[in-house]
Design a protein around this motif. Sequence first.
Motif, PDB file in Angstrom:
ATOM      1  N   ALA A  90     -37.994 -20.602  22.561  1.00 25.66           N
ATOM      2  CA  ALA A  90     -38.909 -20.978  23.547  1.00 25.66           C
ATOM      3  C   ALA A  90     -38.855 -20.341  25.070  1.00 25.66           C
ATOM      4  CB  ALA A  90     -38.726 -22.522  23.892  1.00 25.66           C
ATOM      5  N   ILE A  91     -37.580 -19.837  25.388  1.00 24.74           N
ATOM      6  CA  ILE A  91     -37.640 -19.155  26.719  1.00 24.74           C
ATOM      7  C   ILE A  91     -38.043 -17.577  26.409  1.00 24.74           C
ATOM      8  CG2 ILE A  91     -35.921 -17.927  28.146  1.00 24.74           C
ATOM      9  CD1 ILE A  91     -34.157 -20.417  27.636  1.00 24.74           C
ATOM     10  N   ARG A  93     -40.376 -16.881  24.334  1.00 23.77           N
ATOM     11  CA  ARG A  93     -41.891 -16.904  24.072  1.00 23.77           C
ATOM     12  C   ARG A  93     -42.454 -16.879  25.300  1.00 23.77           C
ATOM     13  NH1 ARG A  93     -40.374 -20.940  20.308  1.00 23.77           N
ATOM     14  NH2 ARG A  93     -40.265 -20.090  18.021  1.00 23.77           N
ATOM     15  N   ASP A  94     -42.008 -17.500  26.138  1.00 22.87           N
ATOM     16  CA  ASP A  94     -42.748 -17.643  27.731  1.00 22.87           C
ATOM     17  C   ASP A  94     -42.638 -16.207  28.269  1.00 22.87           C
ATOM     18  OD1 ASP A  94     -43.105 -20.475  27.356  1.00 22.87           O
ATOM     19  OD2 ASP A  94     -41.352 -20.971  28.535  1.00 22.87           O
ATOM     20  N   LEU A  95     -41.278 -15.585  28.291  1.00 24.08           N
ATOM     21  CA  LEU A  95     -41.472 -14.121  28.735  1.00 24.08           C
ATOM     22  C   LEU A  95     -42.326 -13.264  27.983  1.00 24.08           C
ATOM     23  CD1 LEU A  95     -37.694 -14.010  29.318  1.00 24.08           C
ATOM     24  CD2 LEU A  95     -39.158 -14.234  30.816  1.00 24.08           C
ATOM     25  N   ARG A  97     -45.413 -13.683  26.935  1.00 23.24           N
ATOM     26  CA  ARG A  97     -46.568 -13.967  27.683  1.00 23.24           C
ATOM     27  C   ARG A  97     -46.751 -12.907  28.610  1.00 23.24           C
ATOM     28  NH1 ARG A  97     -45.305 -19.456  26.774  1.00 23.24           N
ATOM     29  NH2 ARG A  97     -46.080 -20.177  24.906  1.00 23.24           N
ATOM     30  N   GLN A  98     -45.698 -12.477  29.449  1.00 24.24           N
ATOM     31  CA  GLN A  98     -45.481 -11.540  30.688  1.00 24.24           C
ATOM     32  C   GLN A  98     -45.531 -10.162  30.539  1.00 24.24           C
ATOM     33  OE1 GLN A  98     -42.615 -13.218  33.372  1.00 24.24           O
ATOM     34  NE2 GLN A  98     -42.866 -15.507  32.283  1.00 24.24           N
TER      35      GLN A  98
END
Length: 375
Positions: A90-91, A93-95, A97-98
Amino acid sequence: MSEAANGLAQGLAWAALGLAAFPAVLGALNLRGLRRPRGTPPGPTLVSILVPARDEAANIAACVQAALASEGVAVEVLVMDDGSQDGTAAIVRDLMRQDRRLRLLPAPPLPPGWTGKVHACARLAEAARGTHLLFIDADVRLAPHAAAAMAAHAEDHEIALVTGVPRQEIGSLGEALTVPAINLMMLGYLPGGGRAGSRRASLAAACGQLVLVQAAAYAAVGGHGAEPGILHDGLALARRLRGGGFRTEVVDGAPLARCRMYRGFREGWDGFLKNAREGMATPLGLPVWTVLLAGAHLLPWLLLPFTPAALPALLLSLGLRAAITARMRELWWTVPLHPATVAVALAIQWTALLGGWLGRRPAWKGRAYGPPGPA
């Protein structure tokens, strides 16, 4: 003290001096020859930074962010989530997006006969697009210039594999009693220090925390898949490359990256124990290593109350450790702990050897590897 006892103490002091002089001289030569990669690679270069990750929620964000901050060369960052039960995926995946340069790959089921990290590294290499593959652990933080400097060193000197020991961050007494043994062994006891001047596979070395390899050379020797069941993945890859006619080199890794391997004594003990049977913990090798290490770094302390002749050996032992500590940017307060660090290192090796005889298999992060029995 009787005359016979005094004579024995004097003889042992001379033996300790000889055993301490060997790593001191070798260490001085290795430290002098240790090169520091600099610059940027010529021509079009893409470095694929490859991170195997299993339950690394505490580390993965900082690792990936440091890798994406690389300067001087184009990079892509691939993370393989190897069955994590925490928030690692999950961590990432969040990164993602950036930054489009980041990809997350789920690890396929672990095939029989493979170790987890080796399998993850092999699958990461298959997905990579780079001219160079930079394998790092999730607890490694790359310096901004590291990827460019290592790729430049590989190209400028025609070296297929460039590796180094990151600056080891030590946050507890337990880590100080385990982690510094890495650089002591690499610099004090390896002829040539892993430099590219030697083509002998037996003298190759690597630190699996930080390994850059040319993609073409990696493919030519079969990559990680050529030895799927090993735990010392970096060392095995370096030896296989040399065996295939390629050059490998250990460089000064302290300016390139930092790493906190373990947190506390228990983690350090277990972490080194899992690799021991592929290193010193063999029936023939460990008695020799015990004489070399105990004779040089423990015996002088035991003899000092009985004879001042042990002092030169003691000073050589501490001098070597101080020189390595300074060059590799380790913490100064760990130097007086040096004899205890050596004693713990030997205890780990003997525990691994005896555990093998008792049928215990090396294990890490919920997985047991290899057949029972001595290496």
